[in-house]
Design an enzyme around this catalytic site. Sequence first.
Site, PDB file in Angstrom:
ATOM      1  N   ASP A 112       0.789  -1.241   0.000  1.00 39.58           N
ATOM      2  CA  ASP A 112       0.000   0.000   0.000  1.00 39.58           C
ATOM      3  C   ASP A 112       0.824   1.296   0.000  1.00 39.58           C
ATOM      4  O   ASP A 112       1.804   1.395   0.733  1.00 39.58           O
ATOM      5  CB  ASP A 112      -0.855   0.087   1.271  1.00 39.58           C
ATOM      6  CG  ASP A 112      -1.533  -1.203   1.643  1.00 39.58           C
ATOM      7  OD1 ASP A 112      -1.502  -2.152   0.858  1.00 39.58           O
ATOM      8  OD2 ASP A 112      -2.096  -1.254   2.746  1.00 39.58           O
ATOM      9  N   GLN A 121       4.136   0.650   2.205  1.00 41.39           N
ATOM     10  CA  GLN A 121       4.387  -0.601   2.923  1.00 41.39           C
ATOM     11  C   GLN A 121       5.548  -1.307   2.243  1.00 41.39           C
ATOM     12  O   GLN A 121       5.510  -1.579   1.029  1.00 41.39           O
ATOM     13  CB  GLN A 121       3.129  -1.475   2.883  1.00 41.39           C
ATOM     14  CG  GLN A 121       2.023  -0.991   3.789  1.00 41.39           C
ATOM     15  CD  GLN A 121       2.371  -1.218   5.258  1.00 41.39           C
ATOM     16  OE1 GLN A 121       2.273  -2.311   5.759  1.00 41.39           O
ATOM     17  NE2 GLN A 121       2.797  -0.164   5.940  1.00 41.39           N
ATOM     18  N   ASP A 162      -5.225   1.001   9.716  1.00 38.87           N
ATOM     19  CA  ASP A 162      -5.117   1.892   8.553  1.00 38.87           C
ATOM     20  C   ASP A 162      -5.732   3.280   8.779  1.00 38.87           C
ATOM     21  O   ASP A 162      -6.610   3.722   8.018  1.00 38.87           O
ATOM     22  CB  ASP A 162      -5.735   1.220   7.307  1.00 38.87           C
ATOM     23  CG  ASP A 162      -5.160  -0.164   7.045  1.00 38.87           C
ATOM     24  OD1 ASP A 162      -4.048  -0.442   7.531  1.00 38.87           O
ATOM     25  OD2 ASP A 162      -5.823  -0.976   6.368  1.00 38.87           O
ATOM     26  N   GLU A 201     -10.426  -2.283   4.521  1.00 39.23           N
ATOM     27  CA  GLU A 201      -9.096  -1.791   4.849  1.00 39.23           C
ATOM     28  C   GLU A 201      -8.904  -0.406   4.227  1.00 39.23           C
ATOM     29  O   GLU A 201      -9.664   0.016   3.349  1.00 39.23           O
ATOM     30  CB  GLU A 201      -8.019  -2.727   4.276  1.00 39.23           C
ATOM     31  CG  GLU A 201      -8.138  -4.158   4.760  1.00 39.23           C
ATOM     32  CD  GLU A 201      -7.034  -5.074   4.220  1.00 39.23           C
ATOM     33  OE1 GLU A 201      -6.455  -5.812   5.015  1.00 39.23           O
ATOM     34  OE2 GLU A 201      -6.758  -5.049   3.012  1.00 39.23           O
TER      35      GLU A 201
HETATM   36  C1  FRU Z   1      -3.819  -3.671   2.842  1.00 39.43           C
HETATM   37  C2  FRU Z   1      -3.164  -4.103   4.146  1.00 39.43           C
HETATM   38  C3  FRU Z   1      -3.501  -3.118   5.247  1.00 39.43           C
HETATM   39  C4  FRU Z   1      -2.359  -3.304   6.189  1.00 39.43           C
HETATM   40  C5  FRU Z   1      -1.210  -3.545   5.262  1.00 39.43           C
HETATM   41  C6  FRU Z   1      -0.144  -4.473   5.791  1.00 39.43           C
HETATM   42  O1  FRU Z   1      -3.165  -4.115   1.706  1.00 39.43           O
HETATM   43  O2  FRU Z   1      -3.575  -5.408   4.469  1.00 39.43           O
HETATM   44  O3  FRU Z   1      -4.771  -3.326   5.833  1.00 39.43           O
HETATM   45  O4  FRU Z   1      -2.166  -2.189   7.020  1.00 39.43           O
HETATM   46  O5  FRU Z   1      -1.747  -4.086   4.074  1.00 39.43           O
HETATM   47  O6  FRU Z   1       0.965  -4.515   4.951  1.00 39.43           O
END
Ligand code: FRU
Length: 525
Positions: free
Chosen positions: A53, A69, A177, A229
């Site tokens: 993300d 991420q 999130d 999410e």
């Molecule tokens: C969405 C997610 C989020 C989480 C992150 C972890 O793709 O699952 O909900 O914070 O990725 O990497």
Amino acid sequence: MVIPRPPLALLLGFLPVTAALAQSTAADPAPALYAERYRPQYHFTPPQNWMNDPNGLVYYDGEYHLFYQYNPLGNVWGHMSWGHAVSRDLLHWTHLPVAIPEAGKLMAFSGSAVVDWPNTSGFGRDGKPPLVALYTGHVDWGDHQSQYLAYSNDHGRTWANYPDNPVLDLHLADFRDPKVMWYAPSNHWVMTVALPKEHRMCFYWSDNLKDWKLSGTFGPAGSMTGEWECPDLFRLPVAGTKQESKWVLIVNVSDGGANGGSACQYFVGEFDGSRFTPDQGVGAASVHWADYGRDFYAAASWSDVPATDGRRLWLGWMNNWKYGQAIPTSPWRSAQSLVRELGLVRDAEGWHLTQQPVREYQSLRGPEVVAPARAIPPGRLDLAPAGVRGDVLELQMVLEPGAAKEAGLTILAGGGRQTRLGYDRTKGRLFVDRTNSGEEFHPAFAGRHEAPLLLRDGRVSLHVFIDRSTVEVFAADGQVVLSEQVFAPVGANAVGLFAEGGEARLVSLSAWPLHGVWPPPPTAR
Ligand code: FRU
């Protein structure tokens, strides 16, 4: 997910290597690192390792920040940390060291960042506002997610965790999130944060970004197959009106998208600082998808874009949890989508979010090639004689399906493979068909993915961006978008027209080869 975890010393020891890599690539005009098979040339990708993300998108003092991420230790999901890059033009990104690393057992999951202009948090220094990030601290082995705060006083280059973290803890396994925004009508901060398994978004209220009070919730609603999410919440002007605007609540869903897997849905309505009231039905039958493609997820918008610019800008992770960790790229995995400008239109059917690639991409255009208008008889017509080919390409076309059952473009064609994108007149659907597009690395990847689309005056206008392994198709002035990855054979860069079951007509077609954005510029600060 249980991830084998090396000692923290190893993780920290790694960070200067990432920084050194960014430096050395900046010095090298043709770095092997960005010439790998499948590497997008004008989309953001990390130099190496796994990315998912986008996080903490914020503009401050001439720089767009893109956190994401990131696994600093490998090319699959794990050790989640906030990777970091900055850009002055949304095109050329300078890679910076990891901003918020995994700390012991605590991973830094997704979240957002704001400029705390009035210094409500008190973290500002020397009369300058701090950047404040809110992210989810995730303890993998303890099944615990709570919200953490970190701040920066040096343009996001280094971050300090707030000593009294977490700032919001419900002692839940799934609570994540946070997306924070300034709610001007009553001068307070609003955090939208997901209870993923309950299909609920919670709105919290704060004066100082540290103390948070629940003020309202939204959901369950819309698509609920997957987990909810990565929310976003913002106001958009209504196209064609002078004063009217509406609130848009973004809810990414981990599964059950329009064409399967992870996807991004939205709700349009009113927000009063505590409650979101949708203007539309919220049943499973009336889901609004921001993107019908398989590869657009966890979309998030930039905070603090100056009012003089006024655009609401966003991008999404160009991958899908169904097969994302298996895509055949190395030493990196995943791209972010094009940066898109958001808009909102209303018609007889209700509200539609619109997305257009930002105008900045036009500066990457090489010479325009125009293919003459012509009939498209059933079969396939290679456009190479008209000078149209390439796998780093922008195309704009107007097509009349006419008597054809299906008509459109073949792209990334060669070595017995091709991707077809076009209009299915019998179904009234735009589609991208990647059933025979290239590498078959995962059973859930291949397929034909569709979106409802009405012809206008018997025509369909398509704006297509191809970037080695990414394809984004914008139709109906950005109301319908399909974003897809494709892993075509080496050298598969032919572009053609096709029609099936009758004759179609090409009304117009322009193509531009696009310049890549590598190597990344060296850091400006
Ligand atoms: C969405 C997610 C989020 C989480 C992150 C972890 O793709 O699952 O909900 O914070 O990725 O990497």
